[in-house]
Write an enzyme that holds these catalytic residues in place. Structure first.
Site, PDB file in Angstrom:
ATOM      1  N   LYS A  14      -3.006  14.914  15.029  1.00  0.00           N
ATOM      2  CA  LYS A  14      -1.665  15.409  14.725  1.00  0.00           C
ATOM      3  C   LYS A  14      -0.794  14.334  14.074  1.00  0.00           C
ATOM      4  O   LYS A  14      -0.014  14.627  13.164  1.00  0.00           O
ATOM      5  CB  LYS A  14      -0.978  15.910  15.998  1.00  0.00           C
ATOM      6  CG  LYS A  14      -1.639  17.118  16.638  1.00  0.00           C
ATOM      7  CD  LYS A  14      -0.778  17.729  17.710  1.00  0.00           C
ATOM      8  CE  LYS A  14      -0.479  16.780  18.844  1.00  0.00           C
ATOM      9  NZ  LYS A  14      -1.694  16.356  19.584  1.00  0.00           N
ATOM     10  N   ARG A  89       5.931  22.541  24.432  1.00  0.00           N
ATOM     11  CA  ARG A  89       4.750  22.189  25.225  1.00  0.00           C
ATOM     12  C   ARG A  89       4.397  23.257  26.251  1.00  0.00           C
ATOM     13  O   ARG A  89       3.315  23.210  26.835  1.00  0.00           O
ATOM     14  CB  ARG A  89       4.984  20.854  25.950  1.00  0.00           C
ATOM     15  CG  ARG A  89       5.030  19.642  25.032  1.00  0.00           C
ATOM     16  CD  ARG A  89       5.109  18.367  25.840  1.00  0.00           C
ATOM     17  NE  ARG A  89       5.195  17.178  25.004  1.00  0.00           N
ATOM     18  CZ  ARG A  89       4.169  16.538  24.482  1.00  0.00           C
ATOM     19  NH1 ARG A  89       2.948  16.982  24.716  1.00  0.00           N
ATOM     20  NH2 ARG A  89       4.346  15.464  23.741  1.00  0.00           N
ATOM     21  N   ARG A 128      -9.270   4.412  19.596  1.00  0.00           N
ATOM     22  CA  ARG A 128      -7.989   4.430  18.888  1.00  0.00           C
ATOM     23  C   ARG A 128      -7.217   3.131  19.131  1.00  0.00           C
ATOM     24  O   ARG A 128      -7.261   2.548  20.207  1.00  0.00           O
ATOM     25  CB  ARG A 128      -7.136   5.613  19.354  1.00  0.00           C
ATOM     26  CG  ARG A 128      -5.760   5.692  18.686  1.00  0.00           C
ATOM     27  CD  ARG A 128      -5.111   7.041  18.908  1.00  0.00           C
ATOM     28  NE  ARG A 128      -4.879   7.339  20.316  1.00  0.00           N
ATOM     29  CZ  ARG A 128      -4.444   8.520  20.760  1.00  0.00           C
ATOM     30  NH1 ARG A 128      -4.237   9.497  19.900  1.00  0.00           N
ATOM     31  NH2 ARG A 128      -4.251   8.718  22.054  1.00  0.00           N
ATOM     32  N   ARG A 161      -3.738   1.655  23.909  1.00  0.00           N
ATOM     33  CA  ARG A 161      -2.902   2.155  24.995  1.00  0.00           C
ATOM     34  C   ARG A 161      -3.671   2.116  26.314  1.00  0.00           C
ATOM     35  O   ARG A 161      -4.879   2.330  26.354  1.00  0.00           O
ATOM     36  CB  ARG A 161      -2.475   3.599  24.711  1.00  0.00           C
ATOM     37  CG  ARG A 161      -1.495   3.720  23.558  1.00  0.00           C
ATOM     38  CD  ARG A 161      -1.262   5.177  23.236  1.00  0.00           C
ATOM     39  NE  ARG A 161      -0.292   5.352  22.174  1.00  0.00           N
ATOM     40  CZ  ARG A 161      -0.162   6.455  21.448  1.00  0.00           C
ATOM     41  NH1 ARG A 161      -0.970   7.478  21.669  1.00  0.00           N
ATOM     42  NH2 ARG A 161       0.740   6.529  20.500  1.00  0.00           N
ATOM     43  N   ARG A 172      -5.415  13.958  30.889  1.00  0.00           N
ATOM     44  CA  ARG A 172      -4.472  14.444  29.876  1.00  0.00           C
ATOM     45  C   ARG A 172      -4.963  15.750  29.257  1.00  0.00           C
ATOM     46  O   ARG A 172      -4.169  16.653  28.988  1.00  0.00           O
ATOM     47  CB  ARG A 172      -4.279  13.380  28.797  1.00  0.00           C
ATOM     48  CG  ARG A 172      -3.440  12.207  29.255  1.00  0.00           C
ATOM     49  CD  ARG A 172      -3.647  10.980  28.399  1.00  0.00           C
ATOM     50  NE  ARG A 172      -3.274  11.186  27.007  1.00  0.00           N
ATOM     51  CZ  ARG A 172      -3.590  10.344  26.036  1.00  0.00           C
ATOM     52  NH1 ARG A 172      -4.302   9.248  26.308  1.00  0.00           N
ATOM     53  NH2 ARG A 172      -3.192  10.568  24.798  1.00  0.00           N
TER      54      ARG A 172
END
Length: 217
Positions: A14, A89, A128, A161, A172
């Site tokens: 995204k 959301r 990532r 992260r 998640r």
């Protein structure tokens, strides 16, 4: 007019798609995270409420989030379209967006979903790297920066992260499927959902997505 909602599970691409869309179509990119930070920095009454909640470790309520989104979408730069990222959301937020959109004349016109299997998402997220300064996202396998470990845009050192590990990411994903995935059925019934294959090479996704959006103008 393109009033876009960008959807998809974490790791689906995204962030990269948002960059393409806002640049190619000159749309304001509106993310809830950015809005929260802007509101807190502004010192407004709404910003103070949000800051108190965030500082206490709480979650910002739907009511406050909706109020913030409504204020943002009412600004002049959104009169010719917008790109919403990270909102709605939940189904309650989707209903609120529908109502506020009618009220201010800026209802969403298209919901784009980037679909991707869990195992691909896990592979992407654990490799990532992100820029802590400007938020740019990279991948050490599929989307490397020009200089290893350095952001192409601002020159800051990239980081991984803390929650970009498999165990945290599966949690998640579970949260996503429980609260956000039902929005796909909602927007399908609204007749504005369009899905794209997030497993394709980025260049392919960009071509397909750009062609589709241009066809709506």
């Amino acid at each position: 007019m393109l009033n876009i909602i960008l959807m998809g599970p974490p790791g689906a691409g995204k962030g990269t798609a948002a960059t393409w869309i806002k640049e190619d179509f000159s749309l304001p990119h509106i993310s809830t995270g950015d809005m929260f930070r802007e509101a807190m920095a502004s010192g407004s009454e709404l910003g103070k409420q949000i800051k108190d909640i965030v500082d206490a470790g709480g979650l910002v309520s739907d009511e406050l989030t909706v109020a913030l989104v409504k204020e943002r979408l009412s600004r002049k730069d959104c009169e010719n379209g917008y790109l919403l990222d990270g909102f709605p959301r939940t189904l309650a937020q989707a209903e609120a967006l529908k109502e506020m959109g009618k009220e201010i004349g800026r209802a969403p016109s298209v919901a784009i979903n980037l679909s991707c299997p869990d195992e691909v998402l896990i592979s992407r997220v654990t490799t990532r790297r992100v820029c802590p300064k400007c938020g740019a996202s990279y991948n050490i396998i599929t989307l490397k920066p020009v200089k290893e470990g350095i952001c192409d845009h601002c020159g800051s050192s990239l980081i991984q992260r803390k929650d970009d590990n498999e165990a945290s990411f599966r949690v998640r994903l579970e949260n996503y499927y429980a609260s956000t995935a039902p929005l796909l059925d909602y927007y399908k019934k609204e007749g504005i959902l369009h899905e794209f294959d997030g497993t394709l090479p980025l260049s392919n996704v960009k071509v397909e997505l750009t062609a589709f959006l241009r066809s709506l103008l």
